[in-house]
Design an enzyme around this catalytic site. Structure first.
Site, short mmCIF file in Angstrom:
data_model
loop_
_atom_site.label_atom_id
_atom_site.label_comp_id
_atom_site.label_asym_id
_atom_site.label_seq_id
_atom_site.Cartn_x
_atom_site.Cartn_y
_atom_site.Cartn_z
N GLU A 31 11.69 9.21 3.15
CA GLU A 31 11.17 8.06 3.88
C GLU A 31 12.27 7.01 4.11
O GLU A 31 12.33 6.38 5.16
CB GLU A 31 10.00 7.44 3.13
CG GLU A 31 8.77 8.33 3.06
CD GLU A 31 8.26 8.74 4.43
OE1 GLU A 31 8.38 7.93 5.38
OE2 GLU A 31 7.75 9.86 4.57
N HIS A 43 12.26 6.97 13.31
CA HIS A 43 11.88 7.33 11.93
C HIS A 43 11.42 8.78 11.86
O HIS A 43 11.92 9.56 11.03
CB HIS A 43 10.78 6.38 11.46
CG HIS A 43 10.16 6.72 10.14
ND1 HIS A 43 10.44 6.03 8.98
CD2 HIS A 43 9.27 7.68 9.77
CE1 HIS A 43 9.75 6.54 7.97
NE2 HIS A 43 9.03 7.55 8.43
N GLU A 44 10.47 9.14 12.71
CA GLU A 44 9.88 10.48 12.62
C GLU A 44 10.87 11.58 13.02
O GLU A 44 10.90 12.65 12.41
CB GLU A 44 8.62 10.56 13.48
CG GLU A 44 7.46 9.76 12.91
CD GLU A 44 7.07 10.20 11.50
OE1 GLU A 44 7.05 11.42 11.25
OE2 GLU A 44 6.82 9.34 10.65
N HIS A 75 13.02 12.52 10.24
CA HIS A 75 12.41 13.52 9.35
C HIS A 75 12.80 14.93 9.82
O HIS A 75 12.99 15.84 9.00
CB HIS A 75 10.89 13.38 9.34
CG HIS A 75 10.37 12.28 8.45
ND1 HIS A 75 10.81 12.11 7.16
CD2 HIS A 75 9.46 11.30 8.67
CE1 HIS A 75 10.18 11.07 6.62
NE2 HIS A 75 9.37 10.56 7.52
N HIS A 98 6.55 6.00 0.09
CA HIS A 98 6.86 4.86 0.95
C HIS A 98 7.20 3.64 0.10
O HIS A 98 8.08 2.85 0.46
CB HIS A 98 5.69 4.55 1.89
CG HIS A 98 5.40 5.64 2.86
ND1 HIS A 98 4.58 6.72 2.56
CD2 HIS A 98 5.83 5.85 4.14
CE1 HIS A 98 4.50 7.52 3.60
NE2 HIS A 98 5.26 7.03 4.58
#
Length: 601
Positions: free
Chosen positions: A430, A397-398, A401, A494
Site C-alpha cells: 500500500e 496507486h492501483e 499495485h 493501509h
C-alpha cells in the site's frame, strides 16, 4: 521474518529488463537523471540476457546454503535487470518436485563477470516435502474452497506452501463470484492437502478502499461528493494525415473528464469518421465499458467509439466521461514510469494497460486485477460514493499495485473474514502504491489536479484526504501510524503503510514545516531529530530501485530499510549524503538495525 542476504555491491543506475515467457529489451540511463533511454531491439539483447539467467540459476544451486535452493527445485526467471556496469539481478520463482512454491521467490545478484554476489530471498527455511501425494482429493479441495469463499471454485492446483516458516503440501484454488467480496468476487484459497485446513483466503483484486474503511464511512453516514472539473469539449484534433495513411492510425482527440477538465487524448482512427478510445502510441492502452457487469476479462468490455473524436461531457450523464478520466490517468501513469525509470508498461514488456469503467452494479471502489491485468472502476454505491473513483492518484496507486505484482509481489501475513489485510509486506504494498501514486501527480503536473503528498484529496472526504505521507496519523479514518512498533507486524495494511510512506517523505522533503504547491506540511520524527531531504527525484529513484531489485514477497519494514540503503549505495555511494539520509529517515520512523525483530516476531 528472515533478513535478506545481500552482499556489498557498488552499482550505477540500472538497465531494466523483463523476462517471462520470453526475454525483452533493456533500458539504460544515468544515476544523476534517474531516467532511462529507449530500449534496444530485443533480438540484439536476448542472448546476453539468457546468459545472465543461466548464470544466476547456476549460482543459485552452487550457493545453496545462502539461497536455500535444493536439488529438487527448479527456478523460472520472471525479471532480469542488467546495470550499465554489467552487474545483473535475476528474479526467480521456484518449483519443488514439480510444484509451485508459495513464498519461494528470490533474486540472485551477479557481478559483471557473472560471478555470484548475493541473494535476496523470501522465507529462509529449507523447502522440502516428503511426497506429493495429497490425502485430500482435488474435488474435495474445490468443494471446501467454494464453501469457504462462497463462490464457484476453479481447478485445484497442488502447490508447496513455504510461507510462515512452514513447508506444506497444499491446494491452490481460484474461486470466482465470491459473495464475500464487494465486486468481481475472485479469491485465492490455499488449503492444506492433508487436513483441508484453510491456510489463506485472499481477495484476488487489490482494492483502493478496504472493507473496514467502507464500513466506517457508511456507519458515519458520510456521503462523498467529489469536486469535479466540468468543462465543455473543445474541437477535436484528429490528425488529418491519418486519413491518407490508412487505418487504423493514431489520432489526437479531446475529452471532458470528471476531475481534471479538458484533456488531450491519443486515440485510434479506424475510418474517416470513426475513432476508438485506444492509444496505439502507448502499447494499445485502452479503456472499455463493462456495462455494469462484473466482467472477468477485458475482452468482454465494449469499446468506446466516437465519430468526432470528442469524448465525454464532464458529467456522469455520458458513459464516456469516466472513461476519459481512466484513460488519462493510465496514460499519465505509464508516462511517469517510462520517463522516470525507462519502464515500458506495467510489466515492463512494452504493452499498454487496460481499464474497465462502469464495472459492476453500485460498486464504490477501484481495483487492480492481476487476473484481468487491468483496472476496474465502479460507478459508486449511490450511498457513500456518488461518483466513479477515476481520480488520477487512485489510478496511479492501483497501477503501481500492478508494478509490485510484476516485481516484489508483496503478500499480506493474514486476511480476516471480511477481507481486511494485515502485516508489514502488505503495508509496504500500500505504501509503494501511495508513494508512486503521488509521484504520478507530480510528474503529470496538471493544474486541475495539483500535485501533492496527499492521497484521495479529490474524493470529497470530510477530513479532506484519505492518506498523507508527511504525517500519516492525520488520517483518522484508517488509524494510520507514523512510526514503527512491534504491533506493525499485525496492523491493517493501509494503517501500517504510514511507516514507510513517512520515511519516504522525510527522505524526499525532510522534517518540519514546509509548503509545497500551496499545501502546508509539518512532518515530525519520533525523537525530534531533524532530517534534511534529498529531493523527490532522488528519493523516488532509491525506492524504485529497492522495489525492483532488493524486495521480495515477504519484505518487511526492516528489510525495506536494508533494501533502500543498498539502492542508495548503488546510486550514490555508501559515504554519500543520500545514503546517510536514507538511514536517518528510517531511524526517524523508528526503523533501525538495533530494533529489528526476531525471525519469528
Amino acid at each position: 521474518m528472515r533478513r535478506p542476504h545481500i552482499r556489498r555491491t557498488r552499482l550505477a543506475i540500472a538497465v531494466a529488463v523483463t523476462t517471462a515467457a520470453t526475454l525483452t529489451a533493456g533500458v539504460a540511463g544515468t544515476a544523476a537523471a534517474t531516467t532511462d533511454a529507449a530500449p534496444a531491439a530485443a533480438s540484439s539483447t536476448t542472448p546476453s540476457l539468457q546468459k545472465a539467467v543461466d548464470a544466476a540459476r547456476t549460482a543459485a544451486f552452487a550457493h545453496a546454503a545462502a539461497t536455500g535452493v535444493g536439488k529438487k527445485d527448479t527456478l523460472e526467471a520472471t525479471d532480469t535487470l542488467v546495470d550499465p556496469d554489467g552487474r545483473q539481478h535475476v528474479r526467480f520463482v521456484r518449483t519443488h518436485r514439480g510444484l509451485p512454491v508459495l513464498g519461494g521467490d528470490l533474486v540472485i545478484h551477479l557481478t559483471a563477470k557473472s560471478a555470484y554476489e548475493g541473494v535476496t530471498r523470501a522465507y529462509r527455511h529449507q523447502v522440502d516435502v516428503p511426497d506429493t501425494d495429497p490425502k485430500l482429493s482435488a474435488g474435495e479441495a474445490q468443494t471446501k474452497a467454494a464453501a469457504v469463499a462462497k463462490g464457484q471454485a476453479g481447478e485445484a492446483q497442488l502447490v508447496v506452501d513455504a510461507r510462515d516458516d512452514r513447508t506444506t503440501l497444499a491446494y491452490q484454488v481460484q474461486v470466482d463470484e465470491s459473495r464475500t467480496a464487494e465486486a468481481d468476487g475472485a479469491r485465492t484459497v490455499i488449503l492444506d492437502a492433508a487436513t483441508g485446513a484453510v491456510l489463506s483466503n485472499v481477495q484476488a483484486n487489490d482494492s483502493f478502499l478496504s472493507p473496514a474503511l467502507q464500513k466506517k464511512l457508511r456507519a458515519r453516514g458520510e456521503r462523498l461528493n467529489p469536486a469535479t472539473g466540468l468543462a465543455a469539449p473543445e474541437a477535436p484534433v484528429t490528425g488529418e494525415a491519418a486519413a491518407t495513411a490508412g487505418y487504423p492510425a493514431a489520432a489526437k482527440g479531446t475529452g471532458s473528464s470528471l476531475f481534471v477538465g479538458k484533456v488531450q487524448l491519443s486515440t485510434t482512427r479506424t475510418a474517416k469518421k470513426s475513432f476508438t478510445l485506444k492509444d496505439s502510441t502507448r502499447g494499445d492502452t485502452e479503456t472499455r465499458d463493462a456495462g455494469n457487469k462484473e466482467l472477468e476479462k477485458f475482452s468482454g468490455g465494449k469499446a468506446f467509439t466516437s465519430t468526432t473524436n470528442r469524448w465525454g461531457n464532464g458529467t456522469t450523464s455520458s458513459r464516456a466521461t469516466a472513461a476519459v478520466d481512466a484513460q488519462y490517468g493510465i496514460t499519465s501513469t505509464l508516462d511517469f514510469y517510462k520517463k522516470t525509470f525507462g519502464r515500458k508498461g506495467i510489466k515492463n514488456d512494452g504493452r499498454g494497460a487496460h481499464a474497465l469503467v462502469h464495472f459492476g452494479n453500485k460498486v464504490g471502489n477501484a481495483y487492480w486485477s492481476s487476473k484481468c491485468g487491468c483496472m476496474l472502476y465502479g460507478d459508486g454505491d449511490g450511498r457513500t460514493f456518488t461518483k466513479p473513483l477515476v481520480v488520477l492518484d487512485v489510478t496511479g496507486h492501483e497501477l503501481t499495485h500492478g508494478v509490485v505484482d510484476a516485481t516484489a509481489k508483496f503478500r499480506p501475513t493474514r486476511v480476516d473474514a471480511e477481507g481486511n489485510q494485515y502485516g508489514e509486506p502488505g503495508a509496504l504494498n500500500e505504501s509503494m502504491a501511495d508513494i508512486f501514486g503521488s509521484a504520478v501527480e507530480f510528474s503529470t503536473n496538471n493544474p486541475k489536479n495539483p500535485p501533492n503528498y496527499l492521497m484521495g484529496e479529490k474524493l470529497g472526504l470530510q477530513q479532506k484526504f484519505l492518506r498523507r505521507l508527511d504525517k500519516p496519523s492525520l488520517d483518522k479514518l484508517e488509524g494510520t501510524v507514523d512510526y514503527w512498533s512491534k504491533a506493525a507486524y499485525d496492523t491493517e495494511v493501509h494503517a501500517g503503510s504510514g511507516i514507510s510512506s513517512h520515511a519516504f517523505y522525510l527522505l524526499a522533503e525532510g522534517s518540519g514545516k514546509k509548503t509545497i504547491g500551496g499545501v502546508a506540511y509539518d512532518s515530525p520524527t519520533i525523537d525530534g531529530s531533524k532530517v534534511t531531504g534529498i529531493g523527490r527525484t532522488k528519493a523516488t529513484a532509491i525506492f524504485y530501485r529497492a522495489l525492483t531489485r532488493y524486495m521480495v514477497s515477504t519484505t518487511d519494514f526492516h528489510d525495506a530499510r536494508a533494501a533502500t540503503l543498498h539502492a542508495a549505495k548503488d546510486l550514490y555511494g555508501a559515504t554519500s549524503t543520500e545514503y546517510k539520509t536514507v538511514n536517518k529517515a528510517w531511524a526517524a520512523v523508528n526503523v533501525t538495525a538495533a530494533n529489528a525483530p526476531s525471525a519469528t516476531h
